[in-house]
Design an enzyme around this catalytic site. Structure first.
Site, PDB file in Angstrom:
ATOM      1  CG  ASN A  92      -6.585  -1.448   1.085  1.00 19.49           C
ATOM      2  OD1 ASN A  92      -5.960  -1.088   0.066  1.00 19.49           O
ATOM      3  ND2 ASN A  92      -5.939  -2.036   1.933  1.00 19.49           N
ATOM      4  CB  CYS A 106      -0.997  -0.063   1.163  1.00 24.37           C
ATOM      5  SG  CYS A 106      -2.002  -1.444   1.321  1.00 24.37           S
ATOM      6  CG  HIS A 117      -3.430   2.972   2.108  1.00 23.29           C
ATOM      7  ND1 HIS A 117      -3.690   2.735   0.927  1.00 23.29           N
ATOM      8  CD2 HIS A 117      -3.265   1.778   2.774  1.00 23.29           C
ATOM      9  CE1 HIS A 117      -3.884   1.507   0.803  1.00 23.29           C
ATOM     10  NE2 HIS A 117      -4.051   0.925   1.987  1.00 23.29           N
TER      11      HIS A 117
HETATM   12  N1  ACO Z   1     -18.577  -9.362   8.183  1.00 25.21           N
HETATM   13  C1  ACO Z   1     -19.065  -9.684   9.096  1.00 25.21           C
HETATM   14  N2  ACO Z   1     -18.422 -10.052  10.428  1.00 25.21           N
HETATM   15  C2  ACO Z   1     -17.078 -10.091   9.879  1.00 25.21           C
HETATM   16  C3  ACO Z   1     -16.604  -9.617   8.961  1.00 25.21           C
HETATM   17  C4  ACO Z   1     -17.397  -9.473   7.854  1.00 25.21           C
HETATM   18  N3  ACO Z   1     -17.052  -9.164   7.094  1.00 25.21           N
HETATM   19  N4  ACO Z   1     -15.143  -9.761   8.944  1.00 25.21           N
HETATM   20  C5  ACO Z   1     -14.933 -10.269  10.274  1.00 25.21           C
HETATM   21  N5  ACO Z   1     -16.022 -10.328  10.916  1.00 25.21           N
HETATM   22  C6  ACO Z   1     -16.223 -10.731  12.252  1.00 25.21           C
HETATM   23  C7  ACO Z   1     -14.970 -11.583  12.840  1.00 25.21           C
HETATM   24  O1  ACO Z   1     -15.238 -13.095  12.497  1.00 25.21           O
HETATM   25  C8  ACO Z   1     -15.144 -11.271  14.357  1.00 25.21           C
HETATM   26  O2  ACO Z   1     -15.896 -12.169  14.852  1.00 25.21           O
HETATM   27  P1  ACO Z   1     -15.854 -12.790  16.315  1.00 25.21           P
HETATM   28  O3  ACO Z   1     -15.813 -11.589  17.194  1.00 25.21           O
HETATM   29  O4  ACO Z   1     -17.020 -13.607  16.415  1.00 25.21           O
HETATM   30  O5  ACO Z   1     -14.681 -13.582  16.150  1.00 25.21           O
HETATM   31  C9  ACO Z   1     -15.538  -9.980  14.475  1.00 25.21           C
HETATM   32  O6  ACO Z   1     -16.196  -9.681  12.964  1.00 25.21           O
HETATM   33  C10 ACO Z   1     -14.478  -8.803  14.610  1.00 25.21           C
HETATM   34  O7  ACO Z   1     -13.369  -9.059  13.767  1.00 25.21           O
HETATM   35  P2  ACO Z   1     -12.131  -8.130  13.918  1.00 25.21           P
HETATM   36  O8  ACO Z   1     -11.075  -8.853  12.941  1.00 25.21           O
HETATM   37  O9  ACO Z   1     -11.617  -7.977  15.379  1.00 25.21           O
HETATM   38  O10 ACO Z   1     -12.739  -6.917  13.532  1.00 25.21           O
HETATM   39  P3  ACO Z   1     -11.982  -5.351  13.043  1.00 25.21           P
HETATM   40  O11 ACO Z   1     -12.805  -4.483  13.859  1.00 25.21           O
HETATM   41  O12 ACO Z   1     -10.429  -5.701  13.501  1.00 25.21           O
HETATM   42  O13 ACO Z   1     -12.132  -5.060  11.708  1.00 25.21           O
HETATM   43  C11 ACO Z   1     -10.517  -5.084   9.645  1.00 25.21           C
HETATM   44  C12 ACO Z   1     -11.358  -6.020  10.934  1.00 25.21           C
HETATM   45  C13 ACO Z   1     -11.659  -4.432   9.070  1.00 25.21           C
HETATM   46  C14 ACO Z   1      -9.887  -6.070   8.614  1.00 25.21           C
HETATM   47  C15 ACO Z   1      -9.618  -4.216  10.469  1.00 25.21           C
HETATM   48  O14 ACO Z   1      -8.911  -4.891  11.255  1.00 25.21           O
HETATM   49  C16 ACO Z   1      -8.709  -3.564   9.572  1.00 25.21           C
HETATM   50  O15 ACO Z   1      -9.043  -2.762   8.839  1.00 25.21           O
HETATM   51  N6  ACO Z   1      -7.358  -3.609   9.647  1.00 25.21           N
HETATM   52  C17 ACO Z   1      -6.400  -3.078   8.756  1.00 25.21           C
HETATM   53  C18 ACO Z   1      -6.271  -3.311   7.333  1.00 25.21           C
HETATM   54  C19 ACO Z   1      -5.148  -2.593   6.747  1.00 25.21           C
HETATM   55  O16 ACO Z   1      -4.705  -1.639   7.140  1.00 25.21           O
HETATM   56  N7  ACO Z   1      -4.363  -3.266   5.916  1.00 25.21           N
HETATM   57  C20 ACO Z   1      -3.127  -2.534   5.557  1.00 25.21           C
HETATM   58  C21 ACO Z   1      -3.161  -2.727   4.048  1.00 25.21           C
HETATM   59  S1  ACO Z   1      -3.406  -4.121   3.306  1.00 25.21           S
HETATM   60  C22 ACO Z   1      -2.174  -4.269   2.056  1.00 25.21           C
HETATM   61  O17 ACO Z   1      -0.996  -3.808   2.222  1.00 25.21           O
HETATM   62  C23 ACO Z   1      -2.347  -5.108   0.880  1.00 25.21           C
END
Ligand code: ACO
Length: 325
Positions: free
Chosen positions: A282, A113, A252
């Protein structure tokens, strides 16, 4: 050293739109979850016969027209991507053919990214030293090709797109500073494990879905807020400026909560932070440059404005850059 700036911009987003409602039919998710947890409402998806270079060429043609340059004026083409058309040749070489930019040296950069900011920093060195006059820097991704459409944790996050910048000598303003960094000890947090020399493609690797992007989202989230804030401040300091001098922050676009948490940490009003994540999700290396393109088109960036690009991604890698427009 010469002053270096962006003299032309162009973007290309595939026409096909995949909405959160569409995703509700594919995995166990909801528009409500995706919107509140990520800020994404829809993303663009390339056609099956479109590869990253096809998106990149269309964005590059617009950038060249905007810069009023011909393809043969280019001496350098850098494509930032984690989804090259193929491992070799470089996507930049394929873009060269599409553009008929026969005088350009071409290579790709893989910095996820932060790829566009990394590529821009490389182009800047060539122009500043007078080695080349005109460079084309592209961020282009077909992330839909490496997205596991059965994994709700990741498939709601990504989209396809490309944007390009023509980088040349400028008389005033231009790129004022860069801050780049990496931490390979956290490589496991975000990766595509299969298809390289560690785990070459095999029927087992396909069965284990190792050719798709894997992410420990939660951990990445926490690191992103801190690291993007530190990178931004380092770039601003290197430019001899203060945070209050910056007119627009272009972060980003990975997650609206990451961006708003960073803005809160800085006490930045929301109008100073550019957002288009809602429309595209993203797009890895294509995100910051697409956002810059749109901010300029919308009149959010005017001549003389101080713009901060700030990106973070798999590697881990990060990069921030201050530009006087
Ligand atoms: N729909 C419904 N529920 C979901 C989904 C979905 N699409 N995805 C995950 N959940 C659930 C999980 O299973 C979990 O359930 P549980 O509590 O029963 O286990 C719950 O939602 C919470 O999951 P978390 O992973 O804790 O959710 P979080 O609030 O952290 O959000 C996310 C997840 C959106 C991925 C976030 O962590 C994020 O944006 N991370 C950073 C991403 C990023 O910056 N990437 C960098 C660049 S990418 C690259 O370099 C190519």
């Amino acid at each position: 050293m010469k002053k270096v700036g962006i003299i032309g911009l162009g973007e290309y987003l595939p026409r096909r739109v995949l909405t959160n409602a569409d995703l509700e039919k594919m995995v166990d998710t909801s528009d409500e979850w995706i919107t509140t947890r990520t800020g994404i409402k829809q993303r663009r998806i390339a056609e099956s016969n479109e590869a990253t270079s096809d998106l990149a060429i269309k964005a590059a043609q617009k950038a060249l027209a905007d810069a009023k340059l011909l393809p043969e004026n280019l001496e350098l083409i850098i494509v930032a991507t984690i989804t090259p058309d193929m491992p070799t040749p470089s996507t930049a070489c394929l873009v060269q053919v599409g553009l008929r930019a026969k005088n350009a040296a071409c290579f790709d950069i893989g910095a996820a990214c932060a790829g566009f900011v990394y590529a821009l920093s490389v182009a800047q060195q060539f122009i500043a030293t007078g080695t080349y006059k005109n460079a084309l820097v592209i961020g282009a991704e077909k992330l839909s090709a490496v997205t596991d459409w059965k994994d709700r944790n990741t498939c709601v996050l990504f989209g396809d797109g490309a944007a390009a910048a023509v980088v040349s000598e400028v008389q005033t303003g231009g790129i004022l500073s860069f801050h780049l960094g990496s931490d390979g000890t956290r490589a496991d947090l975000l990766k595509i494990p299969g298809g390289g020399s560690r785990i070459p493609a095999s029927s087992e690797s396909l069965e284990q879905r190792l050719h798709y992007l894997k992410m420990e989202g939660n951990e990445v989230f926490k690191l992103a807020v801190t690291i993007m804030a530190e990178a931004a401040l380092a770039a601003i300091q290197k430019a001899g400026l203060e945070l209050k001098d910056i007119d627009l922050v272009i972060p980003h676009q990975a997650n609206i909560r990451i961006i708003l948490a960073m803005a809160k940490k800085f006490g930045l009003p929301q109008e100073k932070v550019y957002l288009n994540i809602e429309k595209y999700g993203n797009m890895s290396s294509a995100s910051t440059i697409t956002a810059l393109c749109e901010a300029v088109k919308e009149g959010r960036v005017k001549k003389g404005d101080l713009v901060l690009l700030d990106a973070f991604g798999a590697g881990l890698v990060w990069g921030a850059c201050v530009i006087e427009w």
